[in-house]
Design a protein around this motif. Structure first.
Motif, PDB file in Angstrom:
ATOM      1  N   LYS A 137      20.882  22.248  35.023  1.00  8.38           N
ATOM      2  CA  LYS A 137      19.656  21.935  35.755  1.00  8.38           C
ATOM      3  C   LYS A 137      18.945  23.209  36.187  1.00  8.38           C
ATOM      4  O   LYS A 137      19.554  24.097  36.794  1.00  8.38           O
ATOM      5  N   GLU A 179      13.480  20.757  36.568  1.00 13.94           N
ATOM      6  CA  GLU A 179      12.981  20.130  37.801  1.00 13.94           C
ATOM      7  C   GLU A 179      11.590  20.671  38.141  1.00 13.94           C
ATOM      8  O   GLU A 179      11.297  21.835  37.901  1.00 13.94           O
ATOM      9  N   ASP A 214      13.061  15.202  41.355  1.00 15.44           N
ATOM     10  CA  ASP A 214      13.574  15.281  42.725  1.00 15.44           C
ATOM     11  C   ASP A 214      12.625  14.452  43.580  1.00 15.44           C
ATOM     12  O   ASP A 214      11.419  14.726  43.632  1.00 15.44           O
ATOM     13  N   HIS A 217       9.936  16.068  45.925  1.00 15.08           N
ATOM     14  CA  HIS A 217       9.045  17.125  45.438  1.00 15.08           C
ATOM     15  C   HIS A 217       7.647  16.652  45.066  1.00 15.08           C
ATOM     16  O   HIS A 217       7.088  17.064  44.056  1.00 15.08           O
ATOM     17  N   ASP A 241      17.186  14.005  41.351  1.00 13.59           N
ATOM     18  CA  ASP A 241      17.730  14.633  42.547  1.00 13.59           C
ATOM     19  C   ASP A 241      17.262  13.704  43.666  1.00 13.59           C
ATOM     20  O   ASP A 241      16.075  13.714  44.025  1.00 13.59           O
ATOM     21  N   ASP A 289      20.474  15.616  45.945  1.00 16.76           N
ATOM     22  CA  ASP A 289      20.192  17.017  46.251  1.00 16.76           C
ATOM     23  C   ASP A 289      19.833  17.032  47.734  1.00 16.76           C
ATOM     24  O   ASP A 289      18.682  16.828  48.098  1.00 16.76           O
TER      25      ASP A 289
HETATM   26 ZN    ZN Z   1      16.286  19.297  43.724  1.00 16.56          ZN
END
Ligand code: ZN
Ligand code: AOS
Length: 390
Positions: A137, A179, A214, A217, A241, A289
């Motif tokens: 990742k 990501e 994620d 984000h 994530d 995460d």
């Molecule tokens: Zn992340």
């Protein structure tokens, strides 16, 4: 509505990877609080991750971060994890804590700096070869703070070249997941700010390069489940994530601030064939995460995987046939009602009973609190340096 008994077999085999860094100390830009019982070694982090799995049956893999989780012998670490009943999952690279990367790593104008960052990823792939990990990742802290500071087009071109070199090093059963993050630590422009940029970069690499989403984000108000649907439709959703955000990239417990959003995301995952128990061909990885800055870390992780399981059960309860019928007949509020009926169903008693049939504690949070594990690690883990961000 679909009944819990009908969906119960689909809860079997749900797997959520937990991040090693969730067990170490973490904090904000202002303060990192230490806490008793925090792991001092990678092995202690793996032991804590295995504890989450033992109490929930939901977390069979732990994701590592290089260099935070550097050890001399990854084959031994893999064996140790195996003895505790878990495997080593995704390997996360780090290009955000070295002075050389102040102005970029994979995008840097200086070829030597780019090569250093590429070599770091080669090292991560060596780790993957020893641990048996499938996914590399990459999250990049790269971008610029001021208009004109960097050639934003040139940076994309260099990123493409660097990623190509890294991708070429992977074996056929390994994947690269890229990501995206809309801002931070760069504030004017970010080199991989959104799913479109990540998609464009990974599409140019090949089939084994995918997007990592994620959940924290995105800008406030973003319809994240639409992005999920889109990436699944394109065959490019590699992994999640999971975490929860309120203002920015807060890395809080998934499903904490907005369980309804988590429900909507998981509904689209199931709808799009990204949920492995109902589609064995799916390779979408569910990962957390997160950081636990003020709460106890192991219960924080237990609560997190339970939240994901709970919203998965609710999303599975949606009567898809009735929903499709309502959608196709233009029954706006009928369709919405079918969706909401599932969301408002309290699945906790059914899940508790189901867990007991699997030899798991009905209430993993309480079972952990009563197990004495927390007291034991607080008593044992004295001295040494507690694990943290560096
Ligand atoms: Zn992340
Ligand atoms: C950072 O904002 C990202 O969410 C990452 O996934 C990062 O790789 C992770 O926090 C551990 O480094």
């Amino acid at each position: 509505m679909t009944s819990f008994t009908q969906i119960a077999p689909l809860l079997e085999g749900q797997a959520i990877e937990v991040p090693s860094w969730a067990y170490g100390n973490s904090g904000t830009r202002f303060k990192v609080f230490g806490s008793p019982g925090t792991p001092r070694t990678v092995e202690e982090k793996v032991a804590d991750a295995a504890t989450v799995h033992r109490f929930t049956g939901l977390a069979p893999a732990v994701s590592l971060h290089i260099p935070w989780d550097l050890v001399d012998d990854y084959t031994a670490l893999r064996a140790y994890a195996g003895e505790l009943g878990v495997s080593i999952g995704t390997i996360n690279s780090n290009t955000f804590q070295d002075d050389d990367y102040k102005l970029g790593a994979l995008t840097h104008v200086d070829r030597k700096v780019r090569q250093k960052a590429i070599d770091h990823h080669f090292e991560c792939i060596d780790v993957m070869n020893a641990t048996g990990s499938r996914d590399l990742k990459i999250w990049l802290a790269e971008g610029s703070n001021y208009p004109g500071q960097g050639d934003i087009r040139g940076r994309q071109d260099r990123l493409a070249q660097s990623l190509q070199t890294i991708y070429a090093r992977l074996s056929d059963d390994q994947r690269l997941v890229l990501e995206y993050k809309f801002f931070e630590p760069a504030f004017y422009h970010t080199d991989v700010p959104d799913w479109g940029t990540s998609y464009t970069q990974v599409a140019a690499l090949g089939d084994r390069a995918m997007v990592c989403l994620d959940t924290g984000h995105h800008a406030p108000g973003t319809n994240v489940e639409f992005i999920v649907a889109q990436l699944l439709r394109l065959g490019k959703l590699g992994s999640f994530d999971f975490n929860s955000r309120f203002y920015a990239d807060d890395d809080l417990i998934v499903g904490a601030a907005d369980p309804f959003q988590l429900f909507r995301i998981i509904f689209e995952v199931i709808r799009g064939g990204g949920y492995a128990p109902s589609n064995p061909d799916s390779e979408v990885a569910f990962m957390l995460d997160q950081c636990h800055n003020i709460e106890d870390k192991i219960p924080g992780q237990i609560r997190s995987v339970l939240n994901v399981q709970e919203m998965t059960a609710r999303a599975l309860l949606v009567d898809r046939d009735a929903l499709t019928a309502a959608q196709e007949s233009g029954d706006v509020l009928g369709a919405n009602g079918i969706f909401m009926d599932a969301f408002y169903t309290d699945v906790r008693p059914d899940l508790a009973a189901w867990r007991e049939t699997r030899g798991l504690p009905a209430d993993p949070m309480r079972a952990y609190a009563e197990s004495g594990y927390q007291q034991q690690i607080e008593a044992d883990r004295v001295g040494g340096t507690q694990a943290g961000w560096n």
